[in-house]
Design an enzyme around this catalytic site. Structure first.
Site, mmCIF file in Angstrom:
data_model
loop_
_atom_site.group_PDB
_atom_site.id
_atom_site.type_symbol
_atom_site.label_atom_id
_atom_site.label_comp_id
_atom_site.label_asym_id
_atom_site.label_seq_id
_atom_site.Cartn_x
_atom_site.Cartn_y
_atom_site.Cartn_z
ATOM 1 N N SER A 55 -6.043 3.569 4.191
ATOM 2 C CA SER A 55 -5.430 2.759 3.151
ATOM 3 C C SER A 55 -6.477 1.909 2.439
ATOM 4 C CB SER A 55 -4.328 1.861 3.729
ATOM 5 O OG SER A 55 -3.504 1.352 2.699
ATOM 6 N N SER A 95 0.797 -1.234 0.000
ATOM 7 C CA SER A 95 0.000 0.000 0.000
ATOM 8 C C SER A 95 0.828 1.282 0.000
ATOM 9 C CB SER A 95 -0.955 0.009 1.205
ATOM 10 O OG SER A 95 -2.070 -0.812 0.941
ATOM 11 N N LYS A 141 -0.182 3.695 -2.658
ATOM 12 C CA LYS A 141 -1.177 4.765 -2.537
ATOM 13 C C LYS A 141 -0.541 6.139 -2.377
ATOM 14 C CE LYS A 141 -4.802 1.769 -0.643
ATOM 15 N NZ LYS A 141 -4.080 0.540 -0.263
#
Length: 420
Positions: free
Chosen positions: A114, A54, A57
């Site tokens: 997230s 993640s 992101k």
């Protein structure tokens, strides 16, 4: 008899080991830099291409901030959630196909919780499809100097070819801080309103435990291990540390704390700050904000410092003729302006409005709210694709930065523009 029993046990163990998948430790990498200069303090396997999870992101959000700054979308744009986005696996916000939600809430959910569904929805809203968005993510990575990163999705779930490095993600963390300081506070929020619910920060343990920590992004998948890019500031010194392949949240956070400590121990107290320039695409760069300072006031509507009267935002003008839709962005056309001030090259732009009247009202309301800021600012409304962009122009860089800080504190969306 004993030998037979042992052989039976050995056979059982062999069958059990064959049936249970072995979990291999994810490859490890780390990096520490002085964020003020970009100087590397420590690195290990920093250029090894690994699964970012993640941390992806961070780039999804960087491109989202860029799109808002360039007028491609606004924070208030209502985004329709696709089935593709709604079907993403957790972590997710729980969005439903066909649901509409403001773009700002997708940004918050991706940054703080997230949320995979929010990240995919961001990409689709900006580029029309996730695949088109990932091409833009990779293009942006190259422009930022992230030469070993390739994106295949907007959320970071494991996918063939979706790879990055500790060095590249450290670079991206630094660029988020310097290129989009007005949004950087998102990464330090312990909780935030994501529209449909209030969400908690996946990085809250480190934020609460480490003095000066204010971001940035966690990541975890089986293939990646426990990843984290973290930033902390103490006495004017900012350190960014990155870990790929931690064994657990606790051990990852402990190592990040050690790396941040190492950074603060070795970074000089005083240095000449080297702020990065905005990314260049096809030989051209776009304008945007730099790290903010503090704060500053517009004159009475329609007057300059010398008392001369100029056309105000409410001055009647002929309605612009409709133009055909083009695949290329329409060049902004000034439909209302007051005046320009020599030597004042910066301005601030507010959220795009659907009508000129709404833009005019927003300018006036903002001016009245901030009587202690925007000194000698000139009001302007530009015709842009999808509406009208209100702005205050004729400012110095410092004045523009100060004004935006004050406006954001009042929950007024604001971006700094160059060439106002």
């Amino acid at each position: 008899m004993i030998r037979t029993a042992l052989l039976g046990f050995a056979t059982f163990c062999a069958i059990w080991l064959a049936a249970v998948p072995m979990v291999r430790a994810a490859p490890y990498a780390e990096m520490v830099i002085d964020a003020r200069t970009g100087e590397v303090i420590r690195s290990r396997n920093a250029d090894t291409r690994l699964h970012p999870a993640s941390l992806t992101k961070m780039m999804t959000l960087y491109v989202a901030f860029e799109a808002v700054r360039q007028g491609e979308i606004t924070l208030d744009t209502e985004v329709r959630i696709s089935r593709n986005a709604a079907n993403e696996v957790p972590s997710k916000l729980g969005l439903r196909a066909g649901q509409r939600i403001a773009f700002r809430y997708l940004i918050r959910a991706a940054a703080v919780k997230s949320a995979n569904d929010a990240a995919t929805a961001i990409g689709e809203a900006i580029a029309g499809s996730e695949s088109a968005f990932t091409e833009r993510m990779t293009r942006t990575a190259r422009a930022l100097g992230m030469s070993n990163t390739t994106f295949r999705n907007a959320h970071g779930l494991t996918q063939s070819g979706h790879l990055s490095t500790a060095r590249d993600m450290t670079t991206l963390g630094r660029r988020l801080f310097y290129d989009y300081p007005q949004y950087y506070n998102l990464f330090s929020r312990r909780t935030t309103d994501a529209g449909v619910t209030r969400v908690r920060n996946t990085n809250r343990r480190l934020l609460n435990a480490y003095e000066g920590a204010d971001g940035i992004k966690t990541g975890y998948t089986n293939a990646a291990g426990f990843n984290l890019v973290s930033s902390a500031e103490r006495d004017g010194v900012r350190i960014i540390a990155t870990v790929f392949g931690g064994r657990s949240t606790a051990t990852r956070n402990a190592r990040i704390a050690e790396l941040l400590d190492l950074g603060f121990a070795n970074a000089p107290r005083r240095v000449t700050e080297r702020r990065p320039s905005l990314p260049v695409y096809n030989g051209a760069t776009t304008t945007g904000p730099t790290a903010p300072a503090v704060s500053m006031r517009p004159l009475a509507r329609g007057t300059s410092a010398a008392g001369a009267v100029y056309a105000s935002a409410s001055t009647p003008t002929a309605a612009p003729a409709p133009k055909p839709v083009s695949a290329q962005p329409e060049a902004p056309r000034v439909v209302v302006t007051r005046a320009s001030t020599a030597g004042q090259e910066y301005g601030i732009t507010l959220s795009r409005q659907g009508t000129r009247s709404a833009a005019d009202k927003l300018l006036l309301r903002t001016a009245l709210q901030e009587l202690d800021t925007l000194d000698q600012a000139l009001r302007r409304i530009d015709r842009v694709r999808g509406g009208f962009a209100p702005s205050f122009v004729g400012l110095s860089q410092r004045s523009a930065e100060r004004a935006c800080v004050r406006l954001r504190a009042r929950d007024v969306d604001c971006d700094i523009i160059l060439g106002g």
